[in-house]
Write a protein that holds these residues in place. Structure first.
Motif, PDB file in Angstrom:
ATOM      1  N   ASP A  91     -20.901 -53.728  28.851  1.00 19.13           N
ATOM      2  CA  ASP A  91     -19.594 -53.137  28.323  1.00 19.13           C
ATOM      3  C   ASP A  91     -19.854 -52.787  26.697  1.00 19.13           C
ATOM      4  OD1 ASP A  91     -17.910 -52.946  30.592  1.00 19.13           O
ATOM      5  OD2 ASP A  91     -16.712 -54.763  30.135  1.00 19.13           O
ATOM      6  N   GLU A  92     -20.452 -53.541  26.060  1.00 20.12           N
ATOM      7  CA  GLU A  92     -20.575 -53.535  24.572  1.00 20.12           C
ATOM      8  C   GLU A  92     -21.899 -52.303  24.517  1.00 20.12           C
ATOM      9  OE1 GLU A  92     -22.153 -57.518  23.475  1.00 20.12           O
ATOM     10  OE2 GLU A  92     -20.056 -58.257  23.512  1.00 20.12           O
ATOM     11  N   SER A 122     -25.653 -39.936  24.681  1.00 22.22           N
ATOM     12  CA  SER A 122     -26.381 -39.306  26.009  1.00 22.22           C
ATOM     13  C   SER A 122     -27.287 -40.334  26.447  1.00 22.22           C
ATOM     14  CB  SER A 122     -27.096 -38.256  25.643  1.00 22.22           C
ATOM     15  OG  SER A 122     -26.312 -37.130  25.278  1.00 22.22           O
ATOM     16  N   LEU A 123     -27.949 -41.219  25.770  1.00 26.62           N
ATOM     17  CA  LEU A 123     -28.935 -42.133  26.045  1.00 26.62           C
ATOM     18  C   LEU A 123     -27.932 -43.342  26.787  1.00 26.62           C
ATOM     19  CD1 LEU A 123     -31.501 -43.858  26.394  1.00 26.62           C
ATOM     20  CD2 LEU A 123     -30.985 -44.577  23.912  1.00 26.62           C
ATOM     21  N   TRP A 154     -28.123 -45.020  30.244  1.00 25.97           N
ATOM     22  CA  TRP A 154     -28.556 -46.302  30.502  1.00 25.97           C
ATOM     23  C   TRP A 154     -27.475 -47.161  31.136  1.00 25.97           C
ATOM     24  CZ3 TRP A 154     -29.856 -50.005  25.530  1.00 25.97           C
ATOM     25  CH2 TRP A 154     -30.628 -50.877  26.051  1.00 25.97           C
ATOM     26  N   THR A 155     -26.148 -46.971  30.762  1.00 24.02           N
ATOM     27  CA  THR A 155     -24.970 -47.371  31.548  1.00 24.02           C
ATOM     28  C   THR A 155     -25.028 -47.235  32.709  1.00 24.02           C
ATOM     29  OG1 THR A 155     -23.731 -47.839  29.356  1.00 24.02           O
ATOM     30  CG2 THR A 155     -22.450 -47.743  31.171  1.00 24.02           C
ATOM     31  N   ALA A 177     -27.522 -55.511  23.665  1.00 29.15           N
ATOM     32  CA  ALA A 177     -26.049 -55.698  23.233  1.00 29.15           C
ATOM     33  C   ALA A 177     -25.860 -56.084  21.669  1.00 29.15           C
ATOM     34  CB  ALA A 177     -25.539 -56.420  24.261  1.00 29.15           C
ATOM     35  N   TRP A 178     -26.765 -57.250  21.456  1.00 26.83           N
ATOM     36  CA  TRP A 178     -26.698 -57.862  20.312  1.00 26.83           C
ATOM     37  C   TRP A 178     -27.277 -56.956  19.201  1.00 26.83           C
ATOM     38  CZ3 TRP A 178     -30.848 -58.601  16.738  1.00 26.83           C
ATOM     39  CH2 TRP A 178     -30.483 -58.981  15.581  1.00 26.83           C
TER      40      TRP A 178
END
Length: 174
Positions: A27-28, A116-117, A121-122, A155-156
């Motif tokens: 989600d992040e 877009s990336l 990726w998600t 995410a970090w």
């Protein structure tokens, strides 16, 4: 100076990764492009060319660094999902940040690329299984990482660099 360099603290991965943590990190990653757009909204050219800390990159370079870095990570995920413990090639992020596109290109180019990336990726991340997240790659400097660990790191990473911009804006009253 440490708080300027690491406004949200340094990355730490010293606990077992749970499915709940993984979902939060996905989600992040999904939210990062919108947060980056929000962080740079309304900045002038002079503000974009301001370093986020003494000796640090400019806001513009930070914006261009994020898709550079996350594109490398996305490719590492794909390698790890399709090869057995691939040995990945690192890149020199400091040298990349000094190239003409990172120093001068309009930020919209990288904001769009980041959007877009992260959509791609998600989609990949949300389709991965628990077993997929246990797959690994070998980094010549960091050693062997699971995709779970890489997910937490990136995410970090997005939050880390967005905080460079938002903390600069706060300090400067922008």
């Amino acid at each position: 100076m440490e708080h300027l360099r690491y406004p949200i603290g340094q990355f730490q991965m010293d606990q077992e990764i749970t499915g709940q943590m993984r979902l939060r990190w996905i989600d992040e990653i999904a939210a990062a492009p919108g947060e980056l757009r929000q962080a740079v909204q309304g900045l002038t050219e002079d503000q974009l060319n301001t370093p986020y800390r003494p000796g640090g990159w400019t806001v513009r370079q930070v914006v261009h660094h994020l898709p550079d870095s996350h594109l490398n990570s996305y490719v590492r995920f794909k390698w790890a999902l399709t090869e057995e413990v691939p040995f990945i090639k690192p890149y020199d992020e400091k040298e990349w940040a000094e190239l003409a596109d990172s120093r001068t290109a309009p930020i919209e180019v990288s904001l769009s690329l980041f959007d877009s990336l992260h959509q791609r990726w998600t989609l990949l991340l949300r389709a991965m299984t628990d077993e997929d997240f246990r797959r690994t790659f070998r980094h010549p400097e960091s050693g062997t990482l699971t995709l779970d660990q890489a997910l937490g790191l990136y995410a970090w990473h997005g939050k880390h660099h967005i905080a460079h911009i938002t903390s600069l804006r706060k300090r400067m009253g922008w």
